[in-house]
Design an enzyme around this catalytic site. Structure first.
Site, mmCIF file in Angstrom:
data_model
loop_
_atom_site.group_PDB
_atom_site.id
_atom_site.type_symbol
_atom_site.label_atom_id
_atom_site.label_comp_id
_atom_site.label_asym_id
_atom_site.label_seq_id
_atom_site.Cartn_x
_atom_site.Cartn_y
_atom_site.Cartn_z
ATOM 1 N N ASN A 74 -1.336 7.915 -4.707
ATOM 2 C CA ASN A 74 0.097 7.598 -4.712
ATOM 3 C C ASN A 74 0.648 7.636 -6.121
ATOM 4 O O ASN A 74 -0.038 7.328 -7.087
ATOM 5 C CB ASN A 74 0.360 6.237 -4.042
ATOM 6 C CG ASN A 74 0.356 5.090 -5.027
ATOM 7 O OD1 ASN A 74 1.367 4.808 -5.675
ATOM 8 N ND2 ASN A 74 -0.790 4.434 -5.176
ATOM 9 N N PHE A 132 6.765 2.118 -8.513
ATOM 10 C CA PHE A 132 7.474 0.833 -8.341
ATOM 11 C C PHE A 132 8.839 1.004 -7.670
ATOM 12 O O PHE A 132 9.853 0.472 -8.124
ATOM 13 C CB PHE A 132 7.685 0.109 -9.679
ATOM 14 C CG PHE A 132 6.448 -0.453 -10.316
ATOM 15 C CD1 PHE A 132 5.249 -0.547 -9.637
ATOM 16 C CD2 PHE A 132 6.496 -0.932 -11.631
ATOM 17 C CE1 PHE A 132 4.112 -1.090 -10.244
ATOM 18 C CE2 PHE A 132 5.377 -1.474 -12.245
ATOM 19 C CZ PHE A 132 4.182 -1.544 -11.557
ATOM 20 N N LYS A 173 -3.267 -8.380 -13.477
ATOM 21 C CA LYS A 173 -3.930 -7.312 -12.714
ATOM 22 C C LYS A 173 -4.275 -6.160 -13.641
ATOM 23 O O LYS A 173 -3.401 -5.638 -14.344
ATOM 24 C CB LYS A 173 -3.021 -6.837 -11.577
ATOM 25 C CG LYS A 173 -3.698 -5.806 -10.677
ATOM 26 C CD LYS A 173 -2.949 -5.636 -9.381
ATOM 27 C CE LYS A 173 -3.588 -4.587 -8.490
ATOM 28 N NZ LYS A 173 -2.888 -4.444 -7.210
ATOM 29 N N ASN A 209 1.647 4.621 -12.600
ATOM 30 C CA ASN A 209 2.827 5.405 -12.221
ATOM 31 C C ASN A 209 4.124 5.023 -12.926
ATOM 32 O O ASN A 209 5.185 5.512 -12.566
ATOM 33 C CB ASN A 209 3.004 5.344 -10.700
ATOM 34 C CG ASN A 209 1.778 5.888 -9.984
ATOM 35 O OD1 ASN A 209 1.227 6.907 -10.396
ATOM 36 N ND2 ASN A 209 1.322 5.192 -8.963
ATOM 37 N N THR A 210 4.051 4.097 -13.875
ATOM 38 C CA THR A 210 5.209 3.805 -14.720
ATOM 39 C C THR A 210 4.808 4.189 -16.137
ATOM 40 O O THR A 210 3.850 3.618 -16.675
ATOM 41 C CB THR A 210 5.588 2.302 -14.645
ATOM 42 O OG1 THR A 210 6.035 2.018 -13.322
ATOM 43 C CG2 THR A 210 6.691 1.940 -15.627
ATOM 44 N N SER A 257 -0.393 -0.311 -13.288
ATOM 45 C CA SER A 257 -0.060 0.830 -12.429
ATOM 46 C C SER A 257 -0.022 2.089 -13.282
ATOM 47 O O SER A 257 0.579 2.103 -14.363
ATOM 48 C CB SER A 257 1.305 0.633 -11.770
ATOM 49 O OG SER A 257 1.778 1.888 -11.309
ATOM 50 N N ASN A 263 -6.495 -2.236 -10.060
ATOM 51 C CA ASN A 263 -5.430 -1.366 -9.569
ATOM 52 C C ASN A 263 -6.042 0.019 -9.247
ATOM 53 O O ASN A 263 -7.259 0.165 -9.267
ATOM 54 C CB ASN A 263 -4.327 -1.258 -10.645
ATOM 55 C CG ASN A 263 -2.950 -1.117 -10.022
ATOM 56 O OD1 ASN A 263 -2.756 -0.297 -9.128
ATOM 57 N ND2 ASN A 263 -2.004 -1.902 -10.482
HETATM 58 C C1 LIG Z 1 0.661 3.398 -1.794
HETATM 59 C C2 LIG Z 1 0.182 2.322 -2.726
HETATM 60 C C3 LIG Z 1 1.117 1.561 -3.437
HETATM 61 C C4 LIG Z 1 0.688 0.564 -4.311
HETATM 62 N N1 LIG Z 1 1.616 -0.188 -4.977
HETATM 63 C C5 LIG Z 1 1.200 -1.182 -5.794
HETATM 64 C C6 LIG Z 1 2.128 -2.004 -6.452
HETATM 65 O O1 LIG Z 1 3.347 -1.876 -6.269
HETATM 66 N N2 LIG Z 1 1.662 -2.972 -7.291
HETATM 67 C C7 LIG Z 1 0.323 -3.171 -7.495
HETATM 68 O O2 LIG Z 1 -0.059 -4.072 -8.251
HETATM 69 N N3 LIG Z 1 -0.579 -2.417 -6.865
HETATM 70 C C8 LIG Z 1 -0.183 -1.434 -6.020
HETATM 71 N N4 LIG Z 1 -1.118 -0.670 -5.378
HETATM 72 C C9 LIG Z 1 -2.544 -0.894 -5.673
HETATM 73 C C10 LIG Z 1 -3.217 -1.826 -4.673
HETATM 74 O O3 LIG Z 1 -2.670 -3.116 -4.708
HETATM 75 C C11 LIG Z 1 -4.728 -1.913 -4.989
HETATM 76 O O4 LIG Z 1 -4.907 -2.508 -6.246
HETATM 77 C C12 LIG Z 1 -5.401 -0.556 -4.981
HETATM 78 O O5 LIG Z 1 -4.882 0.267 -3.956
HETATM 79 C C13 LIG Z 1 -6.909 -0.680 -4.788
HETATM 80 O O6 LIG Z 1 -7.224 -1.310 -3.574
HETATM 81 P P1 LIG Z 1 -7.637 -0.491 -2.241
HETATM 82 O O7 LIG Z 1 -8.723 0.466 -2.624
HETATM 83 O O8 LIG Z 1 -8.070 -1.549 -1.259
HETATM 84 O O9 LIG Z 1 -6.419 0.225 -1.800
HETATM 85 C C14 LIG Z 1 -0.705 0.325 -4.498
HETATM 86 C C15 LIG Z 1 -1.626 1.094 -3.773
HETATM 87 C C16 LIG Z 1 -1.213 2.070 -2.897
HETATM 88 C C17 LIG Z 1 -2.244 2.870 -2.129
#
Ligand SMILES: Cc1cc2nc3c(=O)[nH]c(=O)nc-3n(C[C@H](O)[C@H](O)[C@H](O)COP(=O)(O)O)c2cc1C
Length: 355
Positions: A118, A122, A219, A185-186, A183, A248
């Site tokens: 992804n 944000f 985080k 992505n910022t 993140s 993350n």
């Molecule tokens: C589509 C998507 C959007 C996410 N948006 C955020 C976010 O806004 N803020 C954040 O701290 N982490 C975000 N994450 C990261 C998740 O909170 C998590 O840290 C990461 O996906 C790893 O966990 P997982 O393997 O169980 O998905 C996002 C992940 C995905 C897949």
């Protein structure tokens, strides 16, 4: 085939983001009935085991697995996510002003690898709207955390002010807060993970934290150099944070621009989490909330044996649905029974005593 598998058959035919926004709409309008329909409404009957975990910050997670940030960015489906067996949920990332995020498409499934890519950036409705959603949702008495981020247009040197504003807004109304500087992505966000920038953020938050002291976590990214982790843990300890959330998403330029989560993140996340746990030894005030590629009960056992207590999921929840939580509960119950314990404290002790 359970109800979620049926739903997934249809949802996975759609563009991932469209499937997500449509699902969130449904979940926000029919939280209780959808939880029941999926067979995942929290079982309120007496259970022979107590799965709750009390963290050092005093928060009690009703189950050691919570929902990670990013799935309910706008806090619109709190009533649903707290009515299924998540032990806690985290909403956001919320930024002070609403923002659109990156151009679409920006969410992709890597089905074979049980992963997601992804580059949302944000996208969220901003703190005022999200605050009002947060206040409206039924939390079913569960721990709700809010994940905080800076607006893309906020200059790097003013990031502190964004975190300050957000802290002041949400601290009195949730059980924990998260500073998200991880993140991918910022642009420039992850640069804030250097010790000097982190220190500036924590100094900027000092006054607000003295007024309202809500547990605060940081985080982190799985792409940090392992040798940089102990200094971050020391800093978290110095500023009396409640702990770290690791991790993350990770960057994998070979797979595209954005952050990778799920199966492809698991190993990297695990290594970082274990480094954090090692660095936290002798720091009695800090907890780790583990996240990143956790999808099987074995992953939980591994995390617990390494000294972790609670963790979160995102991607595995997309692939397995609420049934995953029920399966985790069943497997945990079997482990507890075989160890002759009835609560999580004794369970954790049995892990360190026997293995
Ligand atoms: C589509 C998507 C959007 C996410 N948006 C955020 C976010 O806004 N803020 C954040 O701290 N982490 C975000 N994450 C990261 C998740 O909170 C998590 O840290 C990461 O996906 C790893 O966990 P997982 O393997 O169980 O998905 C996002 C992940 C995905 C897949």
């Amino acid at each position: 085939m359970n109800t979620y598998d049926l739903f997934k058959k249809i949802a996975f035919q759609l563009d991932p983001e469209l499937a997500h926004t449509q699902s969130m709409k449904l979940l926000s309008h029919f939280p209780e009935s959808l939880a029941t329909f999926m067979g995942a409404h929290e079982n309120l009957e007496e259970d022979e085991f107590d799965y709750s975990v009390t963290l050092k910050d005093g928060n009690i997670w009703t189950f050691p697995v919570g929902l990670a940030a990013g799935l309910d960015k706008n806090a619109e489906a709190i009533s649903f996510f707290t009515s299924i067996p998540f032990g806690a949920i985290e909403v956001g990332t919320v930024t002070p002003k609403p923002q659109e995020g990156n151009p679409k498409p920006r969410m992709f499934r890597l089905i074979e690898e049980k992963s997601l890519l992804n580059r949302m950036g944000f996208n969220n409705e901003g703190m005022e709207k999200i605050f009002s959603n947060l206040m409206k949702g039924d939390r079913h008495g569960k721990v709700v955390g809010v994940n905080l981020g800076k607006n893309k247009t906020t200059p790097q040197e003013e990031a502190n002010l964004d975190y300050q504003k957000l802290y002041a807004k949400f601290a009195p109304h949730c059980q924990y807060l998260v500073i998200n500087v991880s993140s991918p992505n910022t642009p420039g966000l992850r640069d804030l993970q250097n010790i000097e920038s982190l220190k500036e953020i924590f100094v900027a938050l000092k006054e607000e934290r003295e007024k309202v002291s809500t547990p605060l976590y940081l985080k982190i990214s799985p792409d940090l150099a392992l040798e940089d982790i102990p200094a971050i843990v020391d800093l978290a300890d110095e500023f009396k944070l409640s702990g770290l959330i690791a991790t993350n998403t990770t960057i994998r330029p070979d797979l595209g621009v954005g952050g990778i989560s799920g199966g492809l993140l698991h190993e990297k996340g695990r290594v970082v989490r274990e480094k954090v746990l090692e660095a936290m030894k002798g720091k009695p005030g800090l907890d780790l909330i583990g996240v990143g590629g956790i999808s099987r009960f074995e992953d939980l056992m591994h995390f617990w044996k390494a000294g972790g207590r609670v963790c979160q999921v995102y991607t595995s929840f997309i692939y397995q649905g609420p049934q995953m939580l029920l399966d985790f509960k069943k497997q945990l119950a079997a482990e507890m029974r075989s160890r002759g314990v009835t609560n999580m404290n004794d369970f954790f002790q049995s892990l360190s005593a026997k293995e």
